[in-house]
Design a protein around this motif. Structure first.
Motif, PDB file in Angstrom:
ATOM      1  N   TYR B  32       0.858  -1.048   0.132  1.00  0.00           N
ATOM      2  CA  TYR B  32      -0.071   0.057   0.219  1.00  0.00           C
ATOM      3  C   TYR B  32       0.889   1.611  -0.063  1.00  0.00           C
ATOM      4  O   TYR B  32       1.977   1.303   0.965  1.00  0.00           O
ATOM      5  CB  TYR B  32      -0.516   0.385   1.277  1.00  0.00           C
ATOM      6  N   PHE B  34       1.733   5.861  -0.390  1.00  0.00           N
ATOM      7  CA  PHE B  34       1.068   6.918  -0.225  1.00  0.00           C
ATOM      8  C   PHE B  34       2.019   7.978  -0.138  1.00  0.00           C
ATOM      9  O   PHE B  34       2.703   7.661   0.240  1.00  0.00           O
ATOM     10  CB  PHE B  34       0.444   7.328   1.967  1.00  0.00           C
ATOM     11  N   TYR B  36       2.303  12.225   1.669  1.00  0.00           N
ATOM     12  CA  TYR B  36       1.506  13.368   1.880  1.00  0.00           C
ATOM     13  C   TYR B  36       2.226  14.446   1.898  1.00  0.00           C
ATOM     14  O   TYR B  36       3.612  14.189   1.775  1.00  0.00           O
ATOM     15  CB  TYR B  36       2.231  12.659   3.551  1.00  0.00           C
ATOM     16  N   LEU B  44       0.768  16.480   8.556  1.00  0.00           N
ATOM     17  CA  LEU B  44       1.186  15.655   7.389  1.00  0.00           C
ATOM     18  C   LEU B  44      -0.124  15.502   7.007  1.00  0.00           C
ATOM     19  O   LEU B  44      -1.093  15.278   7.872  1.00  0.00           O
ATOM     20  CB  LEU B  44       1.887  14.148   7.313  1.00  0.00           C
ATOM     21  N   PHE B  46      -2.898  14.200   4.002  1.00  0.00           N
ATOM     22  CA  PHE B  46      -2.829  13.031   3.001  1.00  0.00           C
ATOM     23  C   PHE B  46      -3.012  13.762   1.825  1.00  0.00           C
ATOM     24  O   PHE B  46      -3.758  14.949   1.225  1.00  0.00           O
ATOM     25  CB  PHE B  46      -4.149  11.719   3.460  1.00  0.00           C
ATOM     26  N   LYS B  49      -2.890   7.757  -2.744  1.00  0.00           N
ATOM     27  CA  LYS B  49      -2.874   6.617  -1.978  1.00  0.00           C
ATOM     28  C   LYS B  49      -3.239   5.821  -2.909  1.00  0.00           C
ATOM     29  O   LYS B  49      -4.267   5.768  -4.451  1.00  0.00           O
ATOM     30  CB  LYS B  49      -3.327   5.996  -0.535  1.00  0.00           C
ATOM     31  N   ILE B  51      -3.719   1.407  -3.550  1.00  0.00           N
ATOM     32  CA  ILE B  51      -3.854   0.179  -2.788  1.00  0.00           C
ATOM     33  C   ILE B  51      -3.889  -1.046  -3.680  1.00  0.00           C
ATOM     34  O   ILE B  51      -3.499  -1.804  -3.963  1.00  0.00           O
ATOM     35  CB  ILE B  51      -5.859   0.198  -2.425  1.00  0.00           C
ATOM     36  N   PHE B  90       6.353  14.051   1.539  1.00  0.00           N
ATOM     37  CA  PHE B  90       6.542  12.016   1.906  1.00  0.00           C
ATOM     38  C   PHE B  90       5.630  11.234   1.153  1.00  0.00           C
ATOM     39  O   PHE B  90       5.221  11.182   0.835  1.00  0.00           O
ATOM     40  CB  PHE B  90       6.587  12.107   3.514  1.00  0.00           C
ATOM     41  N   ARG B  94       3.551   0.463   3.118  1.00  0.00           N
ATOM     42  CA  ARG B  94       2.650   0.041   4.263  1.00  0.00           C
ATOM     43  C   ARG B  94       2.589  -1.566   3.706  1.00  0.00           C
ATOM     44  O   ARG B  94       1.865  -1.533   2.001  1.00  0.00           O
ATOM     45  CB  ARG B  94       1.899  -0.010   5.274  1.00  0.00           C
ATOM     46  N   ARG B 101       1.464  -2.981  10.589  1.00  0.00           N
ATOM     47  CA  ARG B 101       0.306  -1.804  10.231  1.00  0.00           C
ATOM     48  C   ARG B 101       0.990  -0.405  10.670  1.00  0.00           C
ATOM     49  O   ARG B 101      -0.247   0.004   9.667  1.00  0.00           O
ATOM     50  CB  ARG B 101      -1.099  -1.786  11.453  1.00  0.00           C
ATOM     51  N   GLN B 102       2.242   0.207  10.873  1.00  0.00           N
ATOM     52  CA  GLN B 102       2.572   1.331  10.837  1.00  0.00           C
ATOM     53  C   GLN B 102       3.261   1.615   9.341  1.00  0.00           C
ATOM     54  O   GLN B 102       3.625   0.200   8.626  1.00  0.00           O
ATOM     55  CB  GLN B 102       3.415   1.954  11.482  1.00  0.00           C
ATOM     56  N   LEU B 103       3.155   2.778   8.973  1.00  0.00           N
ATOM     57  CA  LEU B 103       3.737   3.287   7.455  1.00  0.00           C
ATOM     58  C   LEU B 103       5.109   3.300   8.085  1.00  0.00           C
ATOM     59  O   LEU B 103       5.328   4.190   9.141  1.00  0.00           O
ATOM     60  CB  LEU B 103       2.881   4.182   7.266  1.00  0.00           C
ATOM     61  N   PHE B 105       8.318   6.032   6.308  1.00  0.00           N
ATOM     62  CA  PHE B 105       8.406   7.155   5.361  1.00  0.00           C
ATOM     63  C   PHE B 105       9.639   7.793   5.377  1.00  0.00           C
ATOM     64  O   PHE B 105      10.554   6.810   5.659  1.00  0.00           O
ATOM     65  CB  PHE B 105       7.793   8.360   6.712  1.00  0.00           C
ATOM     66  N   GLY B 106       9.567   7.841   3.645  1.00  0.00           N
ATOM     67  CA  GLY B 106      10.865   8.117   3.054  1.00  0.00           C
ATOM     68  C   GLY B 106      10.940   9.747   3.894  1.00  0.00           C
ATOM     69  O   GLY B 106      10.724   9.637   4.679  1.00  0.00           O
TER      70      GLY B 106
END
Lengths: 114, 115
Positions: B32, B34, B36, B44, B46, B49, B51, B90, B94, B101-103, B105-106
């Motif tokens: 998944y 995303f 931001y 941040l 959104f 995304k 999916i 960003f 996931r 369950r967390q993201l 990030f770059g």
């Protein structure tokens, strides 16, 4: 509608003190996340709640960090014996369920440890 | 494990020109993805995304992103940049096949649109 809110917006404390950071998620969001963002970096995961329980706390850096969400809504991140390296922006996010649903972030709490 | 790379710390583009902010990812299973955006002293927000399904995803404020599985990329694009698009962007991932369950990030890309 109301978004994720965090208090305080800024917190300055002295090394060795205890701090609490509060997050009020979007109503009805069952998932709640804490992240930490240092200057020039992306947010780093700390802990995730599904309902009242901490489903994943693998991102907490050490046992000085603890978080609770006793009623499945508001969450508090607690840091004991703060160190200068704890200085960062602490972000809270919430989402409907988990997984593919986007997370909505609060404005963050900027913690400065002197 | 899941990770994201944003190879450019800074991207400058003239107003009215197309913009691209690059992102590559690594997951064990399927992602998944995303995007931001972060404005100064704000949380941040959104943008969009991916999916499943159509590889071209459209999001807020005229932004879109293209998922490329073979190149493991998810670059953010906009056909005509505005000065107000200047912000920190960003990318996050996931692995939906994994337990996390967390993201992740770059490190972010600072976009500056010049008038």
């Amino acid at each position: 509608g109301a978004g994720v809110s965090q208090t305080p917006s800024n917190k300055v404390t002295e090394k060795g003190k205890y701090v609490e950071l509060r997050c009020d998620p979007i109503s009805g969001h069952t998932a709640l996340y804490w992240y930490r963002q240092s200057l020039g970096q992306g947010p780093e995961f700390l802990i995730y709640f599904q309902g009242t329980g901490a489903a994943d706390d693998s991102g907490l850096p050490n046992d000085r960090f603890f978080a609770v969400r006793p009623e499945g809504s508001v969450s508090t991140l607690k840091i004991q014996r703060t160190e200068r390296g704890d200085s960062a922006v602490y972000l809270c996010a919430s989402s409907v369920g988990q997984g593919k649903n986007e997370q909505f972030f609060g404005p963050g709490t900027r913690l400065t440890v002197l | 494990a899941q990770s994201v790379a944003q190879p450019e710390d800074q991207v400058n583009v003239a107003e009215g020109n197309p913009l691209t902010v690059k992102c590559t990812y690594s997951v064990s299973g399927n992602p998944y993805l995303f995007w931001y955006v972060q404005y100064p002293n704000r949380g941040l927000q959104f943008l969009l995304k991916y999916i499943t399904g159509d590889n071209l995803v459209k999001g807020s404020y005229g932004f879109e992103a293209e998922f490329n599985k073979s190149q493991t990329s998810f670059h953010l694009k906009k056909p005509s940049a505005l000065v107000s698009d200047s912000a920190l962007y960003f990318c996050a991932v996931r692995d939906y096949s994994g337990s996390a369950r967390q993201l992740t990030f770059g490190s972010g890309t600072q976009l500056t649109v010049l008038p």
